[in-house]
Design an enzyme around this catalytic site. Structure first.
Site, PDB file in Angstrom:
ATOM      1  N   GLU A 164       0.804  -1.237   0.000  1.00  0.00           N
ATOM      2  CA  GLU A 164       0.000   0.000   0.000  1.00  0.00           C
ATOM      3  C   GLU A 164       0.833   1.282   0.000  1.00  0.00           C
ATOM      4  O   GLU A 164       0.693   2.124   0.877  1.00  0.00           O
ATOM      5  CB  GLU A 164      -0.982  -0.006   1.179  1.00  0.00           C
ATOM      6  N   GLU A 269      -5.303 -11.185  -1.302  1.00  0.00           N
ATOM      7  CA  GLU A 269      -6.109 -11.090  -0.067  1.00  0.00           C
ATOM      8  C   GLU A 269      -7.583 -11.204  -0.423  1.00  0.00           C
ATOM      9  O   GLU A 269      -8.416 -10.424   0.040  1.00  0.00           O
ATOM     10  CB  GLU A 269      -5.835  -9.765   0.647  1.00  0.00           C
TER      11      GLU A 269
END
Ligand code: XIL
Length: 358
Positions: A164, A269
């Site tokens: 991220e 994920e």
């Protein structure tokens, strides 16, 4: 032939609509006969994995049994993150992560490491370091990455090195690493990880490439530029925390964008929210279960369309609905329900991988 019959059976069950057949999930109000298949998730053409916690592994025998039966890859949901591993500079608590690694070794599973640098998991002692001292921050980052990658060397096949780094508009996210080192923290992090374990497969991991074209472009550009600069980045992880309203075309576009960089692609994920508005009174209806089934099927199909040597695999962000990070909403994002039973989502995956084997 068996594959063909299984596919036909699934198709017929789907075509039956929702009146007399419950295709597998046990919705909250009960349920009837589940579909049957002799296949398991790890029959997919790439590894299929799950994010786990040592707590559930130690306390629920059904949890480990289901993982062994269905999966061939494993990731620590939290126990390889910095705030779990390091309480002081140079000091580490490896127990939880080591437990997961031993389980994987005993059961011939691959371990994907998550995540070396993540803005939401900065150890307290790092937050206390003097701001703006670039050399110190590089030294600390190098030390941390080297220690962790070295500890798991030979056991952890691949790492999310940076998780991220970008905002949804494609700009760099302000994180302690970015703020104190600058944009090149990313190149340095990959270099340090590579030096510690030259065999490790190194990923850039992020969410939102499916819904934000700006982020999708930025990540593709950055990874391409890193490769041109000689930075050892080998793959892109797409978190893909999607919901039942996410479109197939967006899933395809994000997977294709990652693949077009020529690197490995990991759907890292995966889960499919059924209650993205977090309605406290939401339930898991048959209609919702079928929409979710499609999302699972589409994503697996999309990953199977990129060149096979770039298909790193899929990791589901949890095993059963009630342990998921989404469960408080309430939500039912995973392929197995709280009774450890296969949901329609599971059969969406089976449909996708069955077609591939014909
Ligand atoms: C989440 C875990 O699932 C939670 O248990 C924890 O409290 C917070 O982190 N993106 C990531 C994952 O990269 O590490 C996050 O995992 C979910 C979002």
């Amino acid at each position: 032939m068996k594959m063909f019959l299984l596919t036909l059976l699934s198709f017929m069950l789907l075509a039956c609509g929702t009146t007399d057949v419950d295709p597998g999930a046990r919705p909250e109000n009960g349920g009837t006969t589940p579909e049957e298949t002799e296949m398991v998730l790890k029959d997919a053409p790439f590894p299929v994995g799950v994010a786990v916690t040592p707590h559930h592994m130690k306390s629920e025998p059904r949890y480990n049994a289901l993982i062994k039966k269905e999966m061939n890859s494993i990731t620590a949901e939290n126990h390889m993150k910095m705030s779990h591993l390091s309480s002081a500079r140079g000091e580490y608590t490896w127990d939880g992560a080591d437990y997961i690694v031993s389980f994987a070794k005993e059961n011939n599973m691959r371990v994907h490491g998550h995540a070396l640098l993540w803005h939401r998991s900065i150890a307290d002692w790092v937050n206390e370091l003097p701001k703006g001292d670039r050399e110190l921050w590089i030294e600390v980052m190098k030390e941390y990455i080297t220690d962790v990658v070295t500890h798991f060397k030979g056991d952890v096949l691949s790492w999310d090195v940076v998780n991220e780094a970008f905002n949804d508009d494609g700009s760099w996210r302000s994180t302690p690493w970015y703020d104190n080192i600058g944009e090149d923290y990313m190149d340095l992090a990959f270099q340090f990880a590579h030096e510690a374990d030259p065999d490790a497969i190194l990923f850039y991991n992020d969410y939102g490439m499916e819904y934000s074209t700006a982020k999708r472009s930025k990540i593709s550009e950055e990874v391409t530029a890193m490769i041109e600069r000689g930075v050892p980045v080998h793959g892109i992880g797409l978190q893909m925390h999607i919901d039942i309203y996410s479109t197939k075309s967006n899933m395809v576009a994000s997977i294709n964008a990652a693949a077009s960089c020529g690197v490995l692609v990991h759907v890292s994920e995966f889960d499919v929210r059924t209650n993205p508005d977090e309605d406290k009174n939401a339930t898991f209806t048959e209609e919702v279960a079928q929409k979710q089934r499609e999302s699972y099927q589409y994503m697996f199909e999309a990953l199977m369309t990129i060149p096979q040597h770039q298909q790193f695999g899929v990791t589901m962000w949890g095993l059963v609905d009630n342990h998921s990070w989404l469960s408080d909403a309430p939500d039912w994002g995973l392929p197995f329900n709280k009774e450890y039973e296969r949901k329609p989502a599971y059969y969406g995956i089976i449909d996708a991988i069955t077609v591939s084997e014909e």
